[in-house]
Design a protein around this motif. Structure first.
Motif, PDB file in Angstrom:
ATOM      1  N   GLY A   1       9.307  15.741   2.970  1.00  0.00           N
ATOM      2  CA  GLY A   1      10.068  14.692   3.647  1.00  0.00           C
ATOM      3  C   GLY A   1       9.407  13.340   3.464  1.00  0.00           C
ATOM      4  O   GLY A   1       8.571  13.137   2.592  1.00  0.00           O
ATOM      5  N   PHE A   2       9.804  12.401   4.329  1.00  0.00           N
ATOM      6  CA  PHE A   2       9.251  11.051   4.280  1.00  0.00           C
ATOM      7  C   PHE A   2       7.797  11.040   4.747  1.00  0.00           C
ATOM      8  O   PHE A   2       7.367  11.912   5.501  1.00  0.00           O
ATOM      9  N   ALA A   3       7.043  10.018   4.318  1.00  0.00           N
ATOM     10  CA  ALA A   3       5.661   9.825   4.781  1.00  0.00           C
ATOM     11  C   ALA A   3       5.647   9.779   6.304  1.00  0.00           C
ATOM     12  O   ALA A   3       6.576   9.269   6.932  1.00  0.00           O
ATOM     13  N   LYS A   4       4.614  10.294   6.905  1.00  0.00           N
ATOM     14  CA  LYS A   4       4.527  10.385   8.366  1.00  0.00           C
ATOM     15  C   LYS A   4       3.993   9.112   9.014  1.00  0.00           C
ATOM     16  O   LYS A   4       4.171   8.909  10.200  1.00  0.00           O
TER      17      LYS A   4
ATOM     18  N   ASN B   1       4.477   8.587  -9.134  1.00  0.00           N
ATOM     19  CA  ASN B   1       3.079   8.510  -9.527  1.00  0.00           C
ATOM     20  C   ASN B   1       2.485   9.917  -9.452  1.00  0.00           C
ATOM     21  O   ASN B   1       3.180  10.890  -9.099  1.00  0.00           O
ATOM     22  N   ASP B   2       1.215  10.038  -9.771  1.00  0.00           N
ATOM     23  CA  ASP B   2       0.579  11.358  -9.855  1.00  0.00           C
ATOM     24  C   ASP B   2       0.637  12.120  -8.533  1.00  0.00           C
ATOM     25  O   ASP B   2       0.784  13.331  -8.521  1.00  0.00           O
ATOM     26  N   GLU B   3       0.534  11.422  -7.409  1.00  0.00           N
ATOM     27  CA  GLU B   3       0.544  12.100  -6.111  1.00  0.00           C
ATOM     28  C   GLU B   3       1.923  12.630  -5.736  1.00  0.00           C
ATOM     29  O   GLU B   3       2.033  13.473  -4.851  1.00  0.00           O
ATOM     30  N   ALA B   4       2.971  12.153  -6.383  1.00  0.00           N
ATOM     31  CA  ALA B   4       4.332  12.612  -6.095  1.00  0.00           C
ATOM     32  C   ALA B   4       4.900  13.440  -7.246  1.00  0.00           C
ATOM     33  O   ALA B   4       6.103  13.659  -7.324  1.00  0.00           O
ATOM     34  N   LYS B   5       4.033  13.940  -8.120  1.00  0.00           N
ATOM     35  CA  LYS B   5       4.482  14.598  -9.353  1.00  0.00           C
ATOM     36  C   LYS B   5       5.324  15.846  -9.117  1.00  0.00           C
ATOM     37  O   LYS B   5       6.014  16.299 -10.013  1.00  0.00           O
ATOM     38  N   ASN B   6       5.299  16.425  -7.920  1.00  0.00           N
ATOM     39  CA  ASN B   6       6.088  17.628  -7.642  1.00  0.00           C
ATOM     40  C   ASN B   6       7.487  17.309  -7.139  1.00  0.00           C
ATOM     41  O   ASN B   6       8.300  18.206  -6.975  1.00  0.00           O
ATOM     42  N   ALA B   7       7.769  16.053  -6.874  1.00  0.00           N
ATOM     43  CA  ALA B   7       9.077  15.662  -6.347  1.00  0.00           C
ATOM     44  C   ALA B   7       9.990  15.213  -7.487  1.00  0.00           C
ATOM     45  O   ALA B   7       9.532  14.691  -8.496  1.00  0.00           O
ATOM     46  N   TYR B   8      11.282  15.420  -7.311  1.00  0.00           N
ATOM     47  CA  TYR B   8      12.258  14.991  -8.298  1.00  0.00           C
ATOM     48  C   TYR B   8      13.564  14.639  -7.599  1.00  0.00           C
ATOM     49  O   TYR B   8      13.800  15.044  -6.465  1.00  0.00           O
ATOM     50  N   ALA B   9      14.398  13.870  -8.282  1.00  0.00           N
ATOM     51  CA  ALA B   9      15.660  13.408  -7.700  1.00  0.00           C
ATOM     52  C   ALA B   9      16.842  13.900  -8.511  1.00  0.00           C
ATOM     53  O   ALA B   9      16.792  13.960  -9.738  1.00  0.00           O
ATOM     54  N   LYS B  10      17.903  14.231  -7.799  1.00  0.00           N
ATOM     55  CA  LYS B  10      19.180  14.593  -8.408  1.00  0.00           C
ATOM     56  C   LYS B  10      20.226  13.590  -7.938  1.00  0.00           C
ATOM     57  O   LYS B  10      20.194  13.148  -6.795  1.00  0.00           O
TER      58      LYS B  10
ATOM     59  N   LEU C   1       6.521   9.513   0.214  1.00  0.00           N
ATOM     60  CA  LEU C   1       6.755  10.907   0.565  1.00  0.00           C
ATOM     61  C   LEU C   1       5.551  11.538   1.252  1.00  0.00           C
ATOM     62  O   LEU C   1       4.418  11.081   1.105  1.00  0.00           O
ATOM     63  N   HIS C   2       5.814  12.593   1.969  1.00  0.00           N
ATOM     64  CA  HIS C   2       4.779  13.475   2.492  1.00  0.00           C
ATOM     65  C   HIS C   2       4.779  14.667   1.540  1.00  0.00           C
ATOM     66  O   HIS C   2       5.788  15.360   1.417  1.00  0.00           O
ATOM     67  N   MET C   3       3.672  14.866   0.823  1.00  0.00           N
ATOM     68  CA  MET C   3       3.660  15.853  -0.251  1.00  0.00           C
ATOM     69  C   MET C   3       2.821  17.074   0.084  1.00  0.00           C
ATOM     70  O   MET C   3       1.886  17.018   0.878  1.00  0.00           O
TER      71      MET C   3
ATOM     72  N   ALA D   1       0.875  -1.168   0.000  1.00  0.00           N
ATOM     73  CA  ALA D   1       0.000   0.000   0.000  1.00  0.00           C
ATOM     74  C   ALA D   1       0.909   1.214   0.000  1.00  0.00           C
ATOM     75  O   ALA D   1       1.854   1.284   0.777  1.00  0.00           O
ATOM     76  N   ALA D   2       0.632   2.162  -0.884  1.00  0.00           N
ATOM     77  CA  ALA D   2       1.547   3.293  -0.976  1.00  0.00           C
ATOM     78  C   ALA D   2       0.986   4.420  -1.804  1.00  0.00           C
ATOM     79  O   ALA D   2       0.341   4.190  -2.803  1.00  0.00           O
ATOM     80  N   SER D   3       1.295   5.595  -1.393  1.00  0.00           N
ATOM     81  CA  SER D   3       1.093   6.771  -2.200  1.00  0.00           C
ATOM     82  C   SER D   3       1.374   7.969  -1.307  1.00  0.00           C
ATOM     83  O   SER D   3       0.989   7.947  -0.140  1.00  0.00           O
ATOM     84  N   PRO D   4       2.069   8.932  -1.745  1.00  0.00           N
ATOM     85  CA  PRO D   4       2.728   9.110  -3.029  1.00  0.00           C
ATOM     86  C   PRO D   4       3.939   8.180  -3.181  1.00  0.00           C
ATOM     87  O   PRO D   4       4.683   7.969  -2.235  1.00  0.00           O
ATOM     88  N   ILE D   5       4.104   7.657  -4.376  1.00  0.00           N
ATOM     89  CA  ILE D   5       5.152   6.676  -4.647  1.00  0.00           C
ATOM     90  C   ILE D   5       6.293   7.346  -5.414  1.00  0.00           C
ATOM     91  O   ILE D   5       6.082   8.038  -6.403  1.00  0.00           O
ATOM     92  N   PHE D   6       7.508   7.080  -4.956  1.00  0.00           N
ATOM     93  CA  PHE D   6       8.719   7.659  -5.528  1.00  0.00           C
ATOM     94  C   PHE D   6       9.731   6.534  -5.675  1.00  0.00           C
ATOM     95  O   PHE D   6      10.067   5.864  -4.700  1.00  0.00           O
TER      96      PHE D   6
END
Length: 159
Positions: free
Chosen positions: A79-82, A56-65, A145-147, A28-33
């Motif tokens: 940050g991380f999911a609470k 996924n759509d719920e994490a669309k504002n996050a990105y990785a470098k 993630l916590h979005m 079970a998960a969302s937002p998924i990164f």
């Protein structure tokens, strides 16, 4: 004949509320990164590429470098999911982690993940970090993630 009311609640498992982790388990998960070592991996259905990650759509504002070998940063989240799980590392067939990982969140909500080869410290009787190593090829690190809500999606720049 009298008909009763159906009051049961059903939960459907879809790509919107669950994921198959890098070890093949349904979670079970969302937002998924999904964090990768390379930015040339094509995303699975239901995911979009976002830097060195698929989201996924719920994490669309996050990105990785990718900062260096085995050094990654995740931007655009709180940050991380609470609650529940928040990070899963790839494992081998025996359930052993493929590599050692160190992770943290700073005051700007930037998540830093560093991956290392493993070594066994005989003095402390535990597995510890050794040399930096990239995430295993064709595998990824799963992160929940916590979005922020209602932000525009991250747009990958043309660099």
């Amino acid at each position: 004949m009298k008909y009763g009311r159906f009051i049961g609640i059903a939960e459907f498992i879809t790509s919107a509320n669950s994921t198959i982790d890098s070890n093949g388990f349904l979670k079970a998960a969302s937002p998924i990164f999904r964090l990768f070592a390379s930015d040339d991996v094509n995303p699975d259905e239901g995911f979009i590429k976002s830097g060195f990650a698929h989201v996924n759509d719920e994490a669309k504002n996050a990105y990785a470098k990718k900062i260096a070998v085995g050094h990654y940063e995740i931007h655009g989240s709180l940050g991380f999911a609470k609650d529940g799980w928040y990070i899963t590392l790839p494992e081998d067939a025996n359930g052993n982690k493929k590599f050692f990982a160190d992770y943290s969140v700073d005051e700007n909500n930037i998540i830093t993940i560093k991956t290392y080869t493993k070594k066994f410290d005989t003095d402390r009787c535990e597995t510890v970090a050794n040399d930096p190593i990239d995430i295993t090829k064709r595998r990824w690190i799963d992160v929940r993630l916590h979005m922020m809500i209602n932000d525009p999606p991250y747009k990958q720049s043309e660099e």
